[in-house]
Design a protein around this motif. Structure first.
Motif, PDB file in Angstrom:
ATOM      1  N   PHE A 103       0.920  -1.592  -0.292  1.00 44.96           N
ATOM      2  CA  PHE A 103       0.159   0.617   0.252  1.00 44.96           C
ATOM      3  C   PHE A 103       0.931   1.332   0.353  1.00 44.96           C
ATOM      4  N   ALA A 106       2.704   1.973  -3.587  1.00 44.19           N
ATOM      5  CA  ALA A 106       1.446   2.232  -3.853  1.00 44.19           C
ATOM      6  C   ALA A 106       1.058   3.662  -4.045  1.00 44.19           C
ATOM      7  N   VAL A 107       1.108   4.148  -3.079  1.00 43.16           N
ATOM      8  CA  VAL A 107       0.735   6.075  -2.771  1.00 43.16           C
ATOM      9  C   VAL A 107       1.928   6.130  -3.350  1.00 43.16           C
ATOM     10  N   PHE A 110       1.950   6.399  -6.608  1.00 46.17           N
ATOM     11  CA  PHE A 110       0.838   7.509  -7.164  1.00 46.17           C
ATOM     12  C   PHE A 110       1.010   8.798  -7.278  1.00 46.17           C
ATOM     13  N   GLU A 111       1.367   9.425  -5.913  1.00 43.32           N
ATOM     14  CA  GLU A 111       2.426  10.610  -5.577  1.00 43.32           C
ATOM     15  C   GLU A 111       3.332  11.152  -6.415  1.00 43.32           C
TER      16      GLU A 111
END
Lengths: 115, 335
Positions: A103, A106-107, A110-111
């Motif tokens: 997680f 992934a964050v 994404f950022e």
């Protein structure tokens, strides 16, 4: 930084064994968890069922007014139920850590893509 | 022990009057594989909005018990700060003391619960700088001396902006503005002569004890839908078929011989209304399914902590619980 879990006002162990099983051997036990519910129960049950040496695993909440959960484990000859329970906790810990890492990665990705 | 490959069976089917194949095949002695390969488990972020307060992400390949555990932990086991004790010195407004105190508890606070300790039971309300946040609310409603402006009253509406933070000890150096998340939450309405004077004490708590301590406005998941077209549908029927689903899910595609055919564009946004079953002639044209191991999560924070930080906190709670029980098992087996 203090613990995320609230302090236990009643003190003592949160995990105990239901009376009456110890005479039938190490392979079947009903564990009594205080202050636990489906959140932990269902996860533990899933981890226990992935263990090939576990013959039976199930959990129940005897009464919704009481914050108690019972977890029943029956294992093959020679494999103590307590080992199965400990292994389930260790497996759950590993699984959850991996989920957290995935997680967080992934964050971050994404950022990075956003900027 | 037989081993099946359930790759085609990891979908549940939505029929007209029933839902089929919902069970999980988890009983001892059955394994598709003892532990799913790590690369089959995926987490994908779809959307982060509102300065990190709204998050949509997917968990793929995971067991429903773990997905549900994350959801339950987010709702009830991640701590937050909220007003717990209210000392009312003066309240001549229409709202009863207890109703007012209840409302104060529900106000979301920006304070980060990780910077605070748990307050011990039995200690006095004032608390220490490590476990309590103190606020004060003092409002008095008067007539507006300026007759020309539209408002006949001054301070007749009490908003969260009237809350003043009273820093304790070294709190003013460590915390930046731990007050309410929004300034325009209406607390009470007054008329000239009414006065409110209270001291408010906020502590750390979990959603289990009281919903005011829940860090999420809500957190929920749904399974990823799938729509399979069994037979081609054209023109008039195609238009009706497209209308049965949420807008954007199905669309019309032109074919070579000038007709229009219905096609699935993106099943993800479908709200699974099963509207197709109201049309006798279109019922058999599609099969509605959901992927049992693909969870679409929506996490909306109340404003204290970003959703992107809440999910790891929820998993941390689970890890702490496991740690606690492993230690108890080890210490009990030594006895």
């Amino acid at each position: 930084m203090s613990s995320l879990l609230p302090p236990d006002k009643d003190g003592g162990n949160r995990l105990s064994v239901l009376e009456g099983d110890t005479s039938s051997g190490e392979e079947c036990r009903t564990y009594v968890f205080r202050k636990e519910n489906h959140t932990l129960g269902n996860c533990l049950r899933t981890m226990l069922l992935k263990n090939p040496q576990v013959q039976f695993a199930g959990y129940t909440i005897p009464h919704p007014s009481e914050d108690v959960m019972h977890l029943r484990i029956q294992t093959v000859e020679g494999y103590p139920a307590q080992s199965a329970l400990r292994k389930a906790f260790v497996d759950l810990k590993t699984h959850a850590s991996q989920l957290k890492t995935k997680f967080v990665t992934a964050v971050d990705n994404f950022e990075k893509e956003e900027s | 022990m037989t081993e099946f490959s359930f790759s085609s069976k990891n979908k549940l089917t939505l029929k007209e009057f029933e839902i089929v194949n919902t069970s999980n095949y988890d009983f001892s002695g059955h394994f598709a594989d003892p532990h799913k390969q790590e690369n089959e488990l995926k987490v994908e972020i779809v959307k982060i909005e509102d300065d990190g307060m709204f998050l949509e992400f997917d968990m793929i390949g995971y067991d429903p018990s773990v997905a549900n555990a994350v959801r339950r932990l987010l709702l009830s086991d991640v701590p937050t700060m909220a007003i717990e004790k209210v000392h009312i010195y003066q309240n001549t407004s229409i709202m009863q003391d207890e109703v007012l105190a209840h409302r104060m508890g529900l106000i979301p606070l920006k304070a980060d619960p990780r910077l605070f300790k748990w307050k011990e039971e039995g200690t006095e309300d004032e608390g220490t700088e490590d476990d309590t946040l103190q606020f004060s609310l003092q409002v008095r409603c008067k007539h507006n001396p300026d007759k020309s402006s539209g408002d006949p009253y001054l301070d007749n509406k009490v908003f969260t902006k009237h809350l003043k933070w009273i820093p304790k000890g070294s709190q003013k150096d460590k915390l930046i503005n731990p007050g309410p998340v929004e300034d325009d939450i209406l607390i009470n309405k007054l008329r000239p002569g009414h006065e409110m004077d209270m001291k408010l004490f906020a502590v750390k708590g979990v959603g289990r004890d009281h919903a005011k301590f829940s860090p999420v406005a809500t957190a929920f998941y749904r399974l990823h839908p799938e729509i399979r077209i069994n037979r081609d549908v054209f023109d008039e029927n195609a238009i009706r078929l497209v209308k049965c689903f949420t807008p954007g899910v199905m669309q019309l595609e032109p074919t070579e011989d000038g007709r229009k055919k219905a096609k699935v564009l993106d099943a993800r946004n479908d709200m699974c209304s099963r509207n197709v079953f109201r049309h006798e002639d279109l019922k058999d044209a599609v099969t509605l399914e959901k992927r049992k191991d693909h969870f679409i999560f929506n996490v909306e924070s109340t404003g204290a902590i970003k959703s992107t930080e809440l999910v790891p906190m929820a998993i941390d709670v689970l890890l702490e619980k496991c740690e606690l029980y492993i230690n108890e098992i080890d210490s009990q087996s030594k006895e």
